[in-house]
Design a protein around this motif. Structure first.
Motif, PDB file in Angstrom:
ATOM      1  N   GLY A   1       8.446  -0.042   7.204  1.00  0.00           N
ATOM      2  CA  GLY A   1       7.550   0.624   8.137  1.00  0.00           C
ATOM      3  C   GLY A   1       7.304   2.072   7.766  1.00  0.00           C
ATOM      4  N   MET A   2       8.353   2.754   7.302  1.00  0.00           N
ATOM      5  CA  MET A   2       8.223   4.151   6.882  1.00  0.00           C
ATOM      6  C   MET A   2       7.284   4.262   5.681  1.00  0.00           C
ATOM      7  SD  MET A   2       9.377   7.244   7.488  1.00  0.00           S
ATOM      8  CE  MET A   2       9.745   8.802   6.695  1.00  0.00           C
ATOM      9  N   GLU A   3       7.429   3.334   4.751  1.00  0.00           N
ATOM     10  CA  GLU A   3       6.563   3.325   3.568  1.00  0.00           C
ATOM     11  C   GLU A   3       5.106   3.128   3.972  1.00  0.00           C
ATOM     12  OE1 GLU A   3       6.227   0.996  -0.754  1.00  0.00           O
ATOM     13  OE2 GLU A   3       7.615   0.306   0.787  1.00  0.00           O
ATOM     14  N   GLY A   4       4.878   2.195   4.899  1.00  0.00           N
ATOM     15  CA  GLY A   4       3.516   1.955   5.362  1.00  0.00           C
ATOM     16  C   GLY A   4       2.941   3.144   6.112  1.00  0.00           C
ATOM     17  N   ASP A   5       3.778   3.827   6.900  1.00  0.00           N
ATOM     18  CA  ASP A   5       3.317   5.009   7.640  1.00  0.00           C
ATOM     19  C   ASP A   5       2.821   6.089   6.687  1.00  0.00           C
ATOM     20  OD1 ASP A   5       3.924   3.823  10.024  1.00  0.00           O
ATOM     21  OD2 ASP A   5       5.778   4.935  10.369  1.00  0.00           O
ATOM     22  N   PHE A   6       3.587   6.322   5.602  1.00  0.00           N
ATOM     23  CA  PHE A   6       3.183   7.371   4.668  1.00  0.00           C
ATOM     24  C   PHE A   6       1.914   6.971   3.904  1.00  0.00           C
ATOM     25  CE2 PHE A   6       3.192   9.240   0.391  1.00  0.00           C
ATOM     26  CZ  PHE A   6       3.034  10.566   0.745  1.00  0.00           C
ATOM     27  N   GLU A   7       1.818   5.724   3.516  1.00  0.00           N
ATOM     28  CA  GLU A   7       0.624   5.278   2.794  1.00  0.00           C
ATOM     29  C   GLU A   7      -0.621   5.453   3.660  1.00  0.00           C
ATOM     30  OE1 GLU A   7       1.482   1.303   1.619  1.00  0.00           O
ATOM     31  OE2 GLU A   7       2.725   1.900  -0.098  1.00  0.00           O
ATOM     32  N   LYS A   8      -0.520   5.117   4.935  1.00  0.00           N
ATOM     33  CA  LYS A   8      -1.660   5.299   5.841  1.00  0.00           C
ATOM     34  C   LYS A   8      -1.980   6.788   6.000  1.00  0.00           C
ATOM     35  CE  LYS A   8      -3.376   4.264  10.500  1.00  0.00           C
ATOM     36  NZ  LYS A   8      -3.868   5.634  10.710  1.00  0.00           N
ATOM     37  N   TYR A   9      -0.933   7.616   6.132  1.00  0.00           N
ATOM     38  CA  TYR A   9      -1.130   9.061   6.258  1.00  0.00           C
ATOM     39  C   TYR A   9      -1.869   9.609   5.036  1.00  0.00           C
ATOM     40  CZ  TYR A   9       0.199  14.023   6.722  1.00  0.00           C
ATOM     41  OH  TYR A   9       0.189  15.392   6.816  1.00  0.00           O
ATOM     42  N   ALA A  10      -1.443   9.170   3.843  1.00  0.00           N
ATOM     43  CA  ALA A  10      -2.073   9.649   2.615  1.00  0.00           C
ATOM     44  C   ALA A  10      -3.535   9.201   2.540  1.00  0.00           C
ATOM     45  CB  ALA A  10      -1.288   9.159   1.393  1.00  0.00           C
TER      46      ALA A  10
END
Length: 269
Positions: free
Chosen positions: A206-215
């Protein structure tokens, strides 16, 4: 909260890159509260002596979604953020969280700081509370494993500025521990949802997905993140990501703190 190595050349915050520290932005300067160091087998811990002054024997590997402690080629502990209030950790070697009594000189009032086992926690798990002024309250919850709590000198008053230590270890017959560090809400009129602890692998994903969306939201023009330009954009997004704090106190919206003194942004959210 964030996890970062210490840096700089002043007093107890010196000796850069000794350990990963648990940092709070409630105190001035992004003050470290705990130094985290795994405990190697057959190494007997002495009484708590504050932040370590010797170099860490462990290597640190960080990505936007996880922090790892490496011993040679083995991962002995790792951490990720479940959300802006909860850090999740797990490991095979015991992990020691050391406080520093001298932090009082930096504005952390150890006359109003204490650490204790929570009697009869509602979670049914072992819990340890760390509370200090101005307004920090952290709850350590052993999802799996057991705690040892120690102070430098058990004969002194609990409120004196002494060094303290929390150590989490696997229970007898088990080979892994798992921990949640929860920043308890101290703001008035804020409704905090009931604590739920998903599987660690789901937290990291989930953390990985959050950062990818943020980027993607920050750089909607970027189509190739593997290119040199894409990697540069991703690094810029990471700097912003690590410098953003949740609404609290005077901040009514998410805010960016772009000058966190003594920190090198190894790991933060």
């Amino acid at each position: 909260m964030c996890l970062a190595t210490r840096s700089g050349d002043r007093g107890i915050l010196s000796s850069a890159n000794n350990d990963i520290c648990l940092v709070t932005h409630i105190y001035p300067w992004g003050c470290p509260l705990f130094a985290l160091r795994p405990v190697l087998p057959d190494i007997k811990q002495g009484p708590p002596s504050g932040f370590h002054t010797d170099p860490s024997p462990f290597d640190f590997v960080a990505t936007p979604s996880t922090m790892k402690w490496m011993w040679k080629d083995d991962i002995v502990a790792e951490a990720s953020f479940q959300d802006t209030r909860i850090i999740r950790l797990k490991g095979t070697l015991p992990m020691a969280f050391d406080t520093e009594g001298k932090l009082r000189k930096l504005g952390v009032d150890h006359w109003r700081t204490w650490m204790y086992r929570v009697p009869g926690p509602q979670s049914g798990m072992e819990e340890v509370e760390f509370t200090s002024t101005p307004d920090t309250s952290l709850r350590f919850i052993a999802i799996k494993g057991r705690f040892d709590v120690d102070v430098e000198n058990k004969s002194v008053d609990v409120y004196l500025p002494v060094n303290r230590r929390i150590t989490i270890s696997p229970k007898e017959g088990e080979d892994e521990w798992e921990l949640a560090i929860v920043e308890r809400e101290r703001e008035p009129d804020v409704v905090v949802p009931k604590l739920v602890f998903p599987l660690y692998k789901d937290v990291e994903k989930g953390m990985e997905g959050d950062f990818e969306k943020y980027a993607r939201d920050m750089c909607p023009w970027q189509k190739d993140w593997s290119s040199k330009e894409g990697q540069t954009d991703q690094l810029g997004c990471y700097v912003m990501w690590t410098s953003t704090v949740r609404p609290a106190g005077y901040f009514k919206k998410e805010s960016v703190l772009m000058s966190k003194l003594w920190m090198n942004k190894v790991r933060s959210r």
